[in-house]
Design a protein around this motif. Structure first.
Motif, short mmCIF file in Angstrom:
data_model
loop_
_atom_site.label_atom_id
_atom_site.label_comp_id
_atom_site.label_asym_id
_atom_site.label_seq_id
_atom_site.Cartn_x
_atom_site.Cartn_y
_atom_site.Cartn_z
N ASN A 19 0.82 -1.22 0.00
CA ASN A 19 0.00 0.00 0.00
C ASN A 19 0.85 1.27 0.00
OD1 ASN A 19 -2.65 1.16 0.02
ND2 ASN A 19 -2.38 1.71 2.18
N SER A 21 3.38 3.65 -1.78
CA SER A 21 3.89 4.00 -3.11
C SER A 21 5.22 4.75 -3.04
CB SER A 21 2.88 4.86 -3.87
OG SER A 21 1.66 4.18 -4.04
N GLN A 35 -1.41 3.99 -1.62
CA GLN A 35 -2.33 3.60 -2.69
C GLN A 35 -3.77 3.85 -2.27
OE1 GLN A 35 -1.53 2.60 -5.66
NE2 GLN A 35 0.54 1.78 -5.59
N ASP A 36 -4.09 3.49 -1.02
CA ASP A 36 -5.46 3.62 -0.52
C ASP A 36 -5.40 3.99 0.96
OD1 ASP A 36 -8.09 3.46 0.17
OD2 ASP A 36 -8.37 1.36 -0.40
N LYS A 98 -2.53 12.29 -7.08
CA LYS A 98 -3.77 11.80 -6.48
C LYS A 98 -4.78 12.91 -6.22
CE LYS A 98 -3.38 8.85 -3.18
NZ LYS A 98 -3.06 8.26 -1.87
#
Length: 481
Positions: A19, A21, A35-36, A98
């Motif tokens: 998760n 990055s 990532q989340d 993002k």
């Protein structure tokens, strides 16, 4: 401290290596691109002794560890996650991908204006010093210091010259920073800024007061007017310059690139600036400035109170960074605006956040929360509120509500007395040196109101939100009286 163990626990809490990055660190915080972010185990992070707080901003999830500790934890984290060491700029770039369109726009403004803030702050504070020397009734009854002591006249004149420089040549600073941000040559951006304030042009501050000279070129009548103190025209022109330069780099043969690309970039952009871009954006900038001044004058203390109420929530979104461009425009047109009303209100908000956090320090029995609150509260009083808001007030909720209430009341008070700043700086207790002399007294009263209301209300609300000692010790989310 077992730094490897801390790193392992943080990695697990943020969702594991799959998760993660990108990662970097600044002086006190881990800066992680995830990532989340919904996979983050916030409760696990809150229980960790080493973690002083967390927050998410600009596409980055940041974990506050403190000076010294963060370096060692980062090294262990990078090794465990199998990621290379990255700079904060690389992580910012990764996090920016993002962001939504509005967030990207705010970040763009921040990237352009943050680097030039020191020059604007220096100019503004020198202007404040000049005001101290020339303001009547400030230190000498019925007179200014210059009138009382004529030998200081030249000193005041010199300081005024130094103070005006950053605003007279503001397009040069913005042109350099904006061209760099948009992917162009920053020195061409500076040259464009110089072109826009060239002494052969009518001074922008005189535009509309006297007839402007013109160029007559191939049937076109182009006004020879400078853009002193402007923001929007040079932003738009710098964007145009960068895109024209990038296009020319692709199509001009390499052998001629060094000659033709700078020549054509400056000429084409300059022509478009004086014929189209400049006049349109000058009008837009004037409308924006006039609108803000009208709104502040018309809405009065009610408008100021509402702005004080929502300022901290705006900070949470990161959109407060866009205020830098607005404040720069207000400061550059002080003959019309008198200064900026945003800075004093930001200071009221920051002082309120600090007061609420210090109130938590006095009522909590949780040792970790007490340690975070003491340092974060003082930091907020000095103008840096992220540790206080994200590390304490938002987690407990009621201190945040108390803080925005205190901010609203104090902001209404200073708005009632038209308290303005003549410089940017630390929006908190040190901000007094940025305030126009005739507003210093009300600024101090406003800070006292902000601190007292936020601190007292937090103590009162703490009784309502009283929790068990077990919950407090385990999660740090409650307060035991």
């Amino acid at each position: 401290m077992d730094y490897k163990k801390v790193a392992q626990e943080i990695l697990e809490a943020v969702g594991g290596r799959e998760n993660l990055s990108a990662a970097a660190h600044c002086a006190t915080r881990l800066r992680l691109v995830l990532q989340d972010e919904s996979k983050v185990d916030q409760a696990a992070l809150d229980r960790m002794e080493a973690v002083k707080g967390t927050f998410s901003t600009g596409g980055q999830y940041q974990v506050i560890l403190g000076t010294g500790t963060v370096n060692l934890v980062y090294e262990a984290l990078a090794a465990l996650a199998g990621i290379r060491e990255m700079s904060t700029q690389e992580v910012k770039a990764a996090g920016a991908k993002k962001l939504n369109v509005l967030q990207q726009f705010v970040k763009m403004l921040s990237d352009i204006f943050v680097p030039i803030i020191p020059a604007i702050v220096a100019g503004g504070l020198l202007m404040g010093l000049n005001n101290v020397l020339t303001a009547k009734d400030l230190l000498v009854a019925g007179k200014s210091l210059v009138e009382a002591y004529p030998q200081t006249k030249d000193l005041a004149d010199m300081i005024n010259t130094f103070a005006n420089a950053a605003f007279v040549f503001l397009p040069v600073l913005i042109g350099f920073s904006a061209a760099k941000r948009f992917g162009g040559n920053p020195f061409l951006g500076a040259a464009l800024g110089m072109l826009m304030v060239h002494p052969a042009l009518l001074n922008g501050y005189s535009y509309g007061k006297v007839a402007a000279p013109v160029w007559n070129i191939f049937g076109l009548t182009i006004e020879k007017v400078g853009y002193q103190g402007s923001v929007l025209p040079v932003l738009a022109a710098s964007f145009l310059l960068a895109k024209i330069e990038q296009f020319l780099r692709r199509v001009v043969p390499a052998a001629l690139d060094i000659l033709l690309t700078p020549l054509l970039s400056i000429f084409i952009t300059g022509l478009l600036t004086f014929t189209l871009v400049g006049p349109v954006t000058r009008l837009a900038g004037n409308l924006l400035t006039d609108g803000l001044v009208w709104l502040y004058g018309s809405a009065g203390f009610i408008g100021g109170g509402l702005f004080g109420l929502v300022y901290a929530p705006i900070v949470i979104t990161g959109m407060h960074n866009s205020f830098i461009a607005v404040e720069t425009q207000l400061l550059a047109n002080m003959a019309k605006t008198g200064g900026t009303f945003i800075f004093p209100i930001a200071a009221m908000s920051n002082v309120a956040q600090g007061a609420a956090t210090l109130a938590v320090f006095f009522v909590t029995r949780n040792r970790k929360l007490k340690g975070v609150a003491s340092a974060a509260g003082i930091s907020a009083l000095l103008g840096i509120t992220e540790p206080a808001m994200f590390g304490v007030n938002l987690k407990l909720k009621y201190p945040f509500m108390a803080a925005i209430t205190g901010s609203a009341i104090a902001s209404a008070y200073i708005s009632l007395y038209k308290t303005l700043a003549v410089a940017l700086g630390a929006a908190g207790l040190p901000g007094i040196i940025s305030i126009r002399p005739d507003g210093i007294f009300h600024y101090v009263i406003g800070m006292a109101i902000s601190f007292t209301v936020a601190f007292s209300l937090t103590l009162l609300l703490a009784r309502k939100y009283e929790t068990t000692g077990k919950e407090t010790e385990e999660t740090g989310q409650g307060v035991t009286l």
